[in-house]
Motif scaffolding. Structure first.
Motif, short mmCIF file in Angstrom:
data_model
loop_
_atom_site.label_atom_id
_atom_site.label_comp_id
_atom_site.label_asym_id
_atom_site.label_seq_id
_atom_site.Cartn_x
_atom_site.Cartn_y
_atom_site.Cartn_z
N ARG A 85 0.83 -1.20 0.00
CA ARG A 85 0.00 0.00 0.00
C ARG A 85 0.87 1.26 0.00
N ARG A 86 1.95 1.26 0.80
CA ARG A 86 2.83 2.43 0.86
C ARG A 86 3.48 2.70 -0.49
N GLY A 87 3.92 1.65 -1.15
CA GLY A 87 4.52 1.82 -2.46
C GLY A 87 3.55 2.39 -3.47
N LEU A 88 2.29 1.90 -3.41
CA LEU A 88 1.27 2.41 -4.34
C LEU A 88 0.98 3.88 -4.07
N GLU A 89 0.91 4.26 -2.79
CA GLU A 89 0.66 5.65 -2.44
C GLU A 89 1.77 6.57 -2.98
N LEU A 90 3.02 6.15 -2.80
CA LEU A 90 4.14 6.97 -3.30
C LEU A 90 4.13 7.06 -4.83
N GLU A 91 3.78 5.96 -5.49
CA GLU A 91 3.75 5.95 -6.95
C GLU A 91 2.67 6.89 -7.49
N LEU A 92 1.55 6.99 -6.76
CA LEU A 92 0.44 7.83 -7.23
C LEU A 92 0.47 9.24 -6.65
N GLN A 93 1.40 9.50 -5.72
CA GLN A 93 1.39 10.77 -4.99
C GLN A 93 1.48 11.97 -5.93
N ARG A 94 2.46 11.93 -6.86
CA ARG A 94 2.65 13.09 -7.75
C ARG A 94 1.43 13.30 -8.63
N THR A 95 0.80 12.20 -9.04
CA THR A 95 -0.37 12.33 -9.90
C THR A 95 -1.54 12.94 -9.14
N LEU A 96 -1.79 12.45 -7.92
CA LEU A 96 -2.95 12.91 -7.16
C LEU A 96 -2.77 14.33 -6.63
N GLU A 97 -1.52 14.76 -6.41
CA GLU A 97 -1.29 16.09 -5.86
C GLU A 97 -1.30 17.17 -6.94
N ASN A 98 -1.25 16.80 -8.20
CA ASN A 98 -1.27 17.77 -9.31
C ASN A 98 -2.61 17.68 -10.02
N PRO A 99 -3.47 18.69 -9.90
CA PRO A 99 -4.82 18.61 -10.49
C PRO A 99 -4.80 18.34 -11.99
N GLU A 100 -3.90 18.99 -12.72
CA GLU A 100 -3.86 18.79 -14.17
C GLU A 100 -3.40 17.38 -14.51
N ARG A 101 -2.35 16.92 -13.83
CA ARG A 101 -1.87 15.55 -14.07
C ARG A 101 -2.94 14.53 -13.69
N ARG A 102 -3.66 14.80 -12.60
CA ARG A 102 -4.69 13.87 -12.14
C ARG A 102 -5.84 13.83 -13.14
N ARG A 103 -6.20 14.98 -13.69
CA ARG A 103 -7.30 15.02 -14.67
C ARG A 103 -6.93 14.22 -15.91
N GLN A 104 -5.66 14.35 -16.33
CA GLN A 104 -5.23 13.62 -17.52
C GLN A 104 -5.08 12.12 -17.27
N ALA A 105 -4.75 11.73 -16.03
CA ALA A 105 -4.52 10.32 -15.72
C ALA A 105 -5.79 9.49 -15.79
N GLN A 106 -6.96 10.07 -15.35
CA GLN A 106 -8.25 9.38 -15.38
C GLN A 106 -8.12 7.97 -14.77
N LEU A 107 -7.87 7.94 -13.46
CA LEU A 107 -7.63 6.68 -12.77
C LEU A 107 -8.92 5.92 -12.49
N ALA A 108 -8.81 4.61 -12.56
CA ALA A 108 -9.88 3.72 -12.12
C ALA A 108 -9.28 2.78 -11.09
N ILE A 109 -9.80 2.82 -9.85
CA ILE A 109 -9.27 2.03 -8.74
C ILE A 109 -10.08 0.75 -8.62
N CYS A 110 -9.41 -0.40 -8.70
CA CYS A 110 -10.08 -1.70 -8.59
C CYS A 110 -9.61 -2.40 -7.32
N MET A 111 -10.57 -2.70 -6.43
CA MET A 111 -10.27 -3.49 -5.24
C MET A 111 -10.64 -4.93 -5.55
#
Length: 395
Positions: free
Chosen positions: A223-249
């Motif tokens: 979980r920690r590794g996933l959070e760090l990998e997605l941190q830059r994407t989630l903290e940048n609104p423009e990058r996050r909008r372009q990423a269009q993430l779908a989270i699957c549990m």
């Protein structure tokens, strides 16, 4: 643990270097001391010769007995180290000049030059040019009456000293080259050791970071590794909008019976096989993580469309429902998947997205195994068209 020891020159090389350096220094000091003693002895001998001649010549000069001068100087030239003997009056007029070309030759009486400059007051009495040493001595008889000039060749002792000097210089050059080689080799070894240590520390650091950010059993993100990998994407609104993430549990169906019947060893191998199969299903750029137990997370990128997200999620359930071969066993499991789209809640944190996907996954698991469910956005109404595609669950 970091190794803080500093690399040192190898002891054998250091001892050899100090021994060579000490030997060269001692040899040089001994040579210089011996040379000084010999030169002082030779200089005293020349001074004694000059003084003896001056005493014998002073009377002849006073009475202008030039024949007597010549006779006494010829007797002095019996010393083969003398190259020339010259006597002048106080004004520099040459009275007698005897000279030979080589030590064994007979001295010849010269009549040129007739006048030469004599040393001035305070000028050094001795000088050396090449192989010849020149010494001026004043001739006195109560007062100065003339000058005596002696020129001597280098003796065999001087030749030996010159040879020793050249040998010592050669020895010093060889010693310097050897020391340079030893220290150069030592420096390269120290540098190589430092580079190896730095490389090892960097490798250990990378390994520690990898272990801290990955699941020890499967090698995928924790979980920690996933959070760090997605941190830059989630903290940048423009990058996050372009990423269009779908989270699957993802929660595996019928995994507990495998552990209970076949043991945890088979269960661990099954989890590793699940990760390998999920990697084969995912696209480039998609992320895979294991939360622990039989729960996994898949993050699809560039997947803001609900229909595409459900299609990719169903590929997961279909792929994991295929029989796994573990050792000599054939094992069948399944998976239930809850999907949360980032576009439905673009301000949510990763924890909130995971919570939405987790809630809908458990509600789907309660409904039927192998089910895929799409979580509605927190402020949107359910869309019947999407529900038909995904069996979208009401909040």
């Amino acid at each position: 643990m970091t190794d803080r020891r500093q690399p040192n020159l190898p002891p054998v090389a250091l001892i050899a270097s100090l021994g060579i350096l000490g030997g060269v220094v001692v040899s040089g000091l001994s040579y210089q001391y011996s040379r000084n003693l010999i030169e002082q002895s030779q200089d005293r001998a020349r001074v004694a010769l000059a003084r003896g001649l001056v005493v014998a010549l002073s009377d002849d000069l006073v009475v202008h007995d030039y024949a007597g001068l010549e006779s006494r100087l010829l007797q002095a030239m019996a010393d083969e180290s003398l190259a020339s003997v010259l006597v002048t009056d106080t004004a520099g007029k040459v009275l007698v000049n005897l000279q030979r070309d080589r030590p064994q030759a007979e001295p010849a009486l010269l009549f040129e030059p007739t006048q030469i400059p004599t040393p001035g007051k305070g000028q050094a009495a001795g000088s050396r040019t090449g192989d010849l040493t020149t010494r001026w001595t004043v001739i006195e008889s109560g007062e100065p009456v003339g000058w005596l000039r002696l020129r001597t060749w280098s003796t065999q002792t001087d030749a030996v000293l010159d040879l020793l000097a050249r040998q010592y210089l050669l020895l010093g050059a060889l010693a310097a080259a050897l020391l340079g080689t030893i220290f150069g080799s030592g420096y390269r070894q120290i540098r190589r050791q430092a580079e190896q240590r730095e490389h090892r520390l960097q490798k250990e650091k990378a390994e520690l970071e990898r272990k801290a950010l990955t699941d020890h059993l499967t090698g995928v993100y924790n979980r920690r590794g996933l959070e760090l990998e997605l941190q830059r994407t989630l903290e940048n609104p423009e990058r996050r909008r372009q990423a269009q993430l779908a989270i699957c549990m993802i929660d595996l169906d019928d995994f507990k019976p495998v552990n209970d019947v076949y043991g945890h060893g088979i269960g661990d191998q099954l989890l590793q096989a699940v990760c390998r199969r999920l990697r084969g299903i995912l696209r480039d750029g998609d992320l895979l993580a294991r939360l622990g137990g039989d729960e996994f997370i898949v993050v699809f990128q560039h997947c803001g469309d609900a229909a595409l997200a459900l299609q990719l999620a169903r590929r997961i359930t279909t792929g994991l429902s295929t029989t796994f071969r573990i050792e000599d066993l054939q094992v069948r499991i399944g998976a239930s998947v809850g999907v949360a789209l980032d576009v439905d809640a673009p301000d949510d944190s990763l924890a909130a997205l995971l919570q939405r996907a987790d809630q809908v996954m458990y509600r789907a698991k309660e409904t039927a195994k192998g089910h895929v469910a799409l979580a509605p956005g927190p402020t949107t109404l359910e869309s019947p068209r999407v529900s038909d595609l995904a069996d979208r669950l009401p909040q």
